[in-house]
Write an enzyme that holds these catalytic residues in place. Sequence first.
Site, PDB file in Angstrom:
ATOM      1  N   ARG A1025       0.848  -1.192   0.000  1.00  0.00           N
ATOM      2  CA  ARG A1025       0.000   0.000   0.000  1.00  0.00           C
ATOM      3  C   ARG A1025       0.886   1.245   0.000  1.00  0.00           C
ATOM      4  NH1 ARG A1025      -3.590  -0.300   4.936  1.00  0.00           N
ATOM      5  NH2 ARG A1025      -4.606  -1.980   3.804  1.00  0.00           N
ATOM      6  N   ARG A1094      -1.559   6.588   9.605  1.00  0.00           N
ATOM      7  CA  ARG A1094      -1.525   6.123   8.217  1.00  0.00           C
ATOM      8  C   ARG A1094      -1.785   7.261   7.238  1.00  0.00           C
ATOM      9  NH1 ARG A1094      -4.325   0.189   8.535  1.00  0.00           N
ATOM     10  NH2 ARG A1094      -2.991  -0.634  10.189  1.00  0.00           N
ATOM     11  N   LYS A1164      -3.617   0.961  14.999  1.00  0.00           N
ATOM     12  CA  LYS A1164      -3.559   1.866  13.842  1.00  0.00           C
ATOM     13  C   LYS A1164      -4.202   3.224  14.175  1.00  0.00           C
ATOM     14  CE  LYS A1164      -7.494  -0.608  11.897  1.00  0.00           C
ATOM     15  NZ  LYS A1164      -7.879  -1.519  10.832  1.00  0.00           N
ATOM     16  N   LYS A1166      -5.819   6.792  12.191  1.00  0.00           N
ATOM     17  CA  LYS A1166      -6.218   7.305  10.876  1.00  0.00           C
ATOM     18  C   LYS A1166      -6.727   8.740  10.977  1.00  0.00           C
ATOM     19  CE  LYS A1166      -7.570   2.757   9.199  1.00  0.00           C
ATOM     20  NZ  LYS A1166      -8.662   1.904   8.715  1.00  0.00           N
ATOM     21  N   CYS A1385     -14.921  -3.636   0.123  1.00  0.00           N
ATOM     22  CA  CYS A1385     -13.497  -3.847   0.406  1.00  0.00           C
ATOM     23  C   CYS A1385     -12.983  -4.987  -0.468  1.00  0.00           C
ATOM     24  CB  CYS A1385     -13.296  -4.185   1.869  1.00  0.00           C
ATOM     25  SG  CYS A1385     -13.849  -5.862   2.249  1.00  0.00           S
ATOM     26  N   CYS A1391      -7.439 -11.097   1.100  1.00  0.00           N
ATOM     27  CA  CYS A1391      -7.437 -10.660   2.496  1.00  0.00           C
ATOM     28  C   CYS A1391      -7.591 -11.860   3.426  1.00  0.00           C
ATOM     29  CB  CYS A1391      -8.561  -9.664   2.739  1.00  0.00           C
ATOM     30  SG  CYS A1391      -8.628  -9.234   4.476  1.00  0.00           S
ATOM     31  N   CYS A1430     -15.526  -8.769   6.250  1.00  0.00           N
ATOM     32  CA  CYS A1430     -15.435  -9.088   7.677  1.00  0.00           C
ATOM     33  C   CYS A1430     -15.738  -7.809   8.462  1.00  0.00           C
ATOM     34  CB  CYS A1430     -14.041  -9.623   8.012  1.00  0.00           C
ATOM     35  SG  CYS A1430     -12.821  -8.354   8.301  1.00  0.00           S
ATOM     36  N   CYS A1434     -13.161  -2.203   6.433  1.00  0.00           N
ATOM     37  CA  CYS A1434     -12.315  -1.357   5.578  1.00  0.00           C
ATOM     38  C   CYS A1434     -13.114  -0.436   4.649  1.00  0.00           C
ATOM     39  CB  CYS A1434     -11.363  -2.213   4.757  1.00  0.00           C
ATOM     40  SG  CYS A1434     -10.182  -3.072   5.797  1.00  0.00           S
TER      41      CYS A1434
HETATM   42  S1  SF4 Z   1     -13.033  -5.414   5.752  1.00  0.00           S
HETATM   43 FE1  SF4 Z   1     -12.192  -7.344   6.393  1.00  0.00          FE
HETATM   44  S2  SF4 Z   1     -12.329  -8.605   4.602  1.00  0.00           S
HETATM   45 FE2  SF4 Z   1     -12.543  -6.543   3.886  1.00  0.00          FE
HETATM   46  S3  SF4 Z   1     -10.466  -5.979   3.337  1.00  0.00           S
HETATM   47 FE3  SF4 Z   1     -10.841  -5.263   5.403  1.00  0.00          FE
HETATM   48  S4  SF4 Z   1     -10.038  -6.886   6.661  1.00  0.00           S
HETATM   49 FE4  SF4 Z   1     -10.300  -7.763   4.622  1.00  0.00          FE
END
Ligand code: SF4
Length: 1530
Positions: A1025, A1094, A1164, A1166, A1385, A1391, A1430, A1434
């Site tokens: 990244r 970040r 983290k 942000k 995401c 991931c 998940c 993100c």
């Molecule tokens: S929200 Fe969860 S599944 Fe989606 S990119 Fe982020 S860590 Fe991975």
Amino acid sequence: MAEESNVRASTPEEAVARIAYLSSDVVVSVQPSLASESEFSKHLKSYAARKDASLVAKSADTVPEIVSIRHNNDPLLSVFAPIRSGRLVSVTASSSILLPSIAHLYKLANLPVVLHVSLSPRSSPDYSAITSIRNSGWTFLQSQSLQEAQDMALTAHALAIRSGKGVIHFFDASSSGTGSVVAGDASVVRELLNLDSVRRFQAAPLSGSTVYADDGHVAVVADQPERLTNGAVRAVGSPANEIDSASLAGASHVSSKSSQLSGTSSPSSVSAATTIEPAAPLVSSEDIYKYVTSIWARLSELVGRQYSPFEWTGSAKAESALFVFGADAALLSGLIKNAQSGDKFANAGVITARLYRPWLGAKLLAAIPRSVKKVAVLEQVLRKTTKWGPLLIDVLTSIKSSAGGVETIVGYQLGYISRENARQALEEVFENLNAEKPVQNLEIGRREQPQPTSEFALEKPKLETAYTKILDQLFGSRVYIANSLDKENAGVSETISATPEYGFGALLARKERKQRFVGEVKEAASNGRFLTDAPKRALASWVSGAGDAKKADEAAEKVISTLGIDNSRLSRSLLENKSFFRKESLWLVGSDAWAYDLGNSGVHHVLASGENVNMLIIDSTPYSERAAADANRRKKDIGLYAMNFGNAYVASTAVYSSYTQVLQALDEADKFNGPSIVLAYLPYFGEHESPLTVLRETKQAVDIGYWPLYRWNPDNEKKGLPSFSLDSEHIKKELKAFLDRDNQLTQMMRKEPQFGAVLSEDFGTEIRAQQKRKAKDAYNQLLEGLFGAPLTILFASDNGNAQSVAKRLGTRGRARGLKTTVMAMEDYPVEDLPNEENIVFITSTAGQGEFPQNGKPFWDAIKDNTELDLASVRFSVMALGDSHYWPRKEDRIYYNKPGKDLDRVLSNYGAKRLADIGLGDDQDPDGFQTGYQEWEPKLWEALGVANVEGLPEEPPPITNEDIKLASNYLRGTIVEGLQDKSTGAISAADSQLTKFHGTYMQDDRDIRDERKAQGLEPAYSFMIRCRLPGGVATPKQWIQMDDIATQLGNETMKLTTRQTFQFHGVVKGKLKPAMQAINRALMTTIAACGDVNRNVMCSPLPAQSKYHREVYACSQKISDHLLPSTTAYHEIWLTDDNDKKTQVAGDAVQDFEPLYGPTYLPRKFKISIAIPPHNDVDVYAHDIGLIAVKGKDGHLAGFNLLAGGGMGATHNNKKTYPQIGRMLGYVEASEVHIACEKVMLVQRDHGDRKNRKHARLKYTIDDMGLDVFRGKVEELWGKKFQEQKPFHFDSNVDTFGWTKDETGLNHFTFFIENGRIEDTADFQMKTGLREIAKVHKGEFRLSPNQHLLLSNVADEDVPALKALMAKYKLDNIQFSGLRLSSSACVAFPTCGLAMAESERYLPVLITKLEGCLEENGLRQDSIVMRMTGCPNGCARPWLAEVAFVGKAFGAYNMYLGGGYHGQRLNKLYRASIMEEEILAIMKPMLKRYALEREEGERFGDWTIRAGIIKATTEGRDFHEGVAEEESDEE
Ligand code: SF4
């Protein structure tokens, strides 16, 4: 099967399928594709699903095997293996497979196979499929009605068993009438099949022969005594006259080798009662006649229906006859029967063949009344290959050679006849028949057929067009595909024109035509009559360069325009063939079906011809299907075959694996002067396969080496370059052997030694067993010296958790004086189990409640082992699992299933429990530890070692904090790890540290299971990244990023929700080059992830460029100010390997982190900046949210500062929640970086460093209270926040399309679905953006919603950019409001935390909702919908109006009620729902919203007003008042 059959069959296929099912051990079901059923297969499968037994099976309850084969996949090949092993095989198919299978037909003729053939095309069948194979040695039976279909199907099976020969039963399904018949009565079927003969066949498999070598097997007359129908016993196999005398007898079959026929040994089971003959006679046509008549005689006794080889309908005094070999016999005989005395066809009869082969001429004569003088032979043979119809010749030879009364025989070609034109057709037939000189071969009926609805229509899979599209893109109008299905080929059927032979012929003709054209041009250039002078010059220059593609193409434009202007007759005539002026790229497109028979398919011809012809061969066998395929079906490796030829360019490609490689291969093939073969992989199960499945199948196949990617260019040798380039990591054994031989591999292995390693490991199971034994014995010896009770600990572990628990338990056991052994279950010799005293199992749960890979062999060995006596064994099981892994209630049984199964089985074998099973659940407050901590003390108690004194202190588990501390400012052992070539991974501690350097280790989850099954480590690669404050990049940087993705990553890049570039699929060896390339682009990756501040975000704000510049400058200032100071980054990534010289300046003498200290932040951090009224950055979702405030002078004045927003949460853990930022107050712009620093420092010192799930700033503030927190910041800062300034937000979505800013510059916002920049066959987005970057003079801005802005375009540059955008379809923003406002995401496949698909699935889901939006007038309405794989969040799902957060594969939690401009969190509405439920909820809800909403009311607000969901006021009430509790007991 029920004996009494009141089941009815309503189609001939159903009736036939039932008989085939009852009478076979194996039914080969030939289908259009594996996903689409044939008219037979749907019935076959329903019987099999009901577990109906076959009547011929050796045991009463055995269900026949149904083998589904695609029609173009050489279906009869699948018959050989089972029939030779003594299993009765039948085939259900359409007649389209017969001709291509002719070679097999000859070989199968002497085996008792039954082939049920439905004639095609269905509405106007072509009987030439039958006549063309009439001399293949098979017996042919025809049926013409539903009832007959059933009876002839049964006859076919009975006859095959008796004669030992193949029987083809054919029928036209569409003219078999309607209604229904009682489906095959089992008692009748059983009676006719003659089970004794069946058993004898099944007991005597043919040995030692192969499919490809003719073993000389022939069917012989059987020699076993068999019961006569009247109960008497006779000896069959006696001389023919004896058979004659027992014409009703059946005969059994015995297989024999031809060698035996002339040898001294007689067939093995000769009855003592018979006369021994030196050899059994071959089955003759007379024998067939006897068998079939005996079968029909018995059938008549049982059911009362009578059949004979030829059937006569009509008066016994008829004067003329129609012999009909076609679909309309019943229609025609009906008309004749009802003829009036004046009709031309009165006093005629109709004859049809029931037994078509063997052709019994004498029986035909006997069937025709002697009064008949004239016979009309009607044949529905559409594809005529001889002057006289085959049936006409049969009839002529039978009748003319005998002394019957027939004087005239006239042949007709029967076309399509309907009820309407049948009468007229009959009249025509008879008028001709009665003429003085009848015309032969007269066509009757309509030639043109109704649209065929063949069940085996050639259907090209939708996705297959991917490759042809690429051909189009690459070569444009130059491409010429000779055999495409959609090409018009006058008079040639689709089936033929699609074949390679046809295509190859067409290509050669095309080349010849081109040669002639060149001649014509030459002639025109010297002597042509043109109106102007220019054409001659242009043509002459074209001719001189005609052999060179480049020159010819350049000259072509000129020639074409010159001829156009000239417009003389000659010019016009030359222009009719203007495509010849360009160098054509000639292609043949074929399928993997060609691979079964390289000789006949045309592949060989192309190669042998040496012609400059390109073949694109698409292989569609899915990787997972190939494993289940019949081992005898040998598909040949066309690539290998072609490389062995030596003169061909060969490439193996897969568009879903590497798009660039496909382009490269097609381009090289086009340039290669000789035959080229490009193999293209496109696995699919059905014609409408989803791209996601194709993608996964491709990845598995490529990764494992089943489908290697390579290019072989013999021309390279001349240039001193290697001929072979391997474009994927793995390669097949066969290919390796070839390369070895070719000496190429030697060079390559030297260059890349790791290349061969994956191929060579192949341990025999025996050696492996010995190794296990040895290892355990050696360990036992070691333990001899120890006292105390023995304790064996076995683990089964996929991710290492169970393994480390087992190891730690072992250490603790040893400390307690126990003789402890720890090993993986798969390494344990199972035979030792009964001798164990104490044994403990620790297992995690894999897949659908299965054992992890290294526990499976152990479990398989014990689960059904009835011999195990474990009476003296004591045991306990600790199971590790996740009670919420399975979303559906009925799947909850999988929770900790392996452990529970093990516990039960061991106890069943008499073992005693040391302690009850322990259940570790990831959902418990301390994860599996909660259950484990209860279990372990019970174990020590039972072993009598609970209270041992002086146990050594165990080191506490290593935490992230320890790793940071010990890392020497983020160095760890990253450098060493990068140098380790034995693995694609780095150590666990280093993978925590690399995050601080902007890169994560991931593995490809699409292929994780397959690799595990192959014993390979996961396919590790890295995500990188970049750090890009405010998401602003120059066009040059864009091109550099594009290069990195293509050359070092997976050919795509992701624009992230934090406004930066992200690369995936960078393998370890390319990590450092990628980092250096990023650095050369004047970007960095430092602190893009990890426990640091970040990338700082900033609204891209296209409308106010000056103001944007001021705010954007602040984002850079904050980013720089909070950057970590360690030089580790430069040292690790930017030094060159040899002399350690750093490539950029920036070395510090000594590391020191003034802001962060050695342990950096707890978690983290942000920061984002919003510029009202746009909240596109989701300012409430970050640790620090800054809301820009404009001063009265129009310049930036300062910021309102929010703190403590954050998205991450854990399902079911109410201690975790998403939170929105709370207002600390206003700060001046000049001091904003300092204020941010102070907030960060308070978090550094007060954040929770023990529990990472509670470490974000939001929890620190909530625990401390907002005022206290503000006080601490102010104290550290020495200043106070001012009162917040007023602000207003409108939305948090992007505004697409063109905007003009206040300075007159233009900006365009592209819609980039979920931020993924890639090329596909349909959409060349990546190439297009690159082309734009080459000419763009302004900048690119990445939007926080993962879209892209083309910024600062001057008016004069707009047209050129617009043209490029249109060319690459990048100007399309006509999407639904829902799609434009959506984001997802990455999730699968890269991931590691993903529980469900996200980026690859959200677009699919939206497509499924768009119809409903349209219906309800919501297409243009913006509704913010987000999805993540998940709860890490993100894509900031908790702020969306509607969100889906992955729970398990295919299952999501659904949230509703977020604020449209990101100001309010949403709330759980439904837990663990799958697509069907999502659609069932969303559709009516959208409809209601459309009806009930008030003016301007947003969807999220409406769901609250409508009472569907309660509003979440802030994170701490996120779990309150949810619409559905996530209950553990669901
Ligand atoms: S929200 Fe969860 S599944 Fe989606 S990119 Fe982020 S860590 Fe991975």
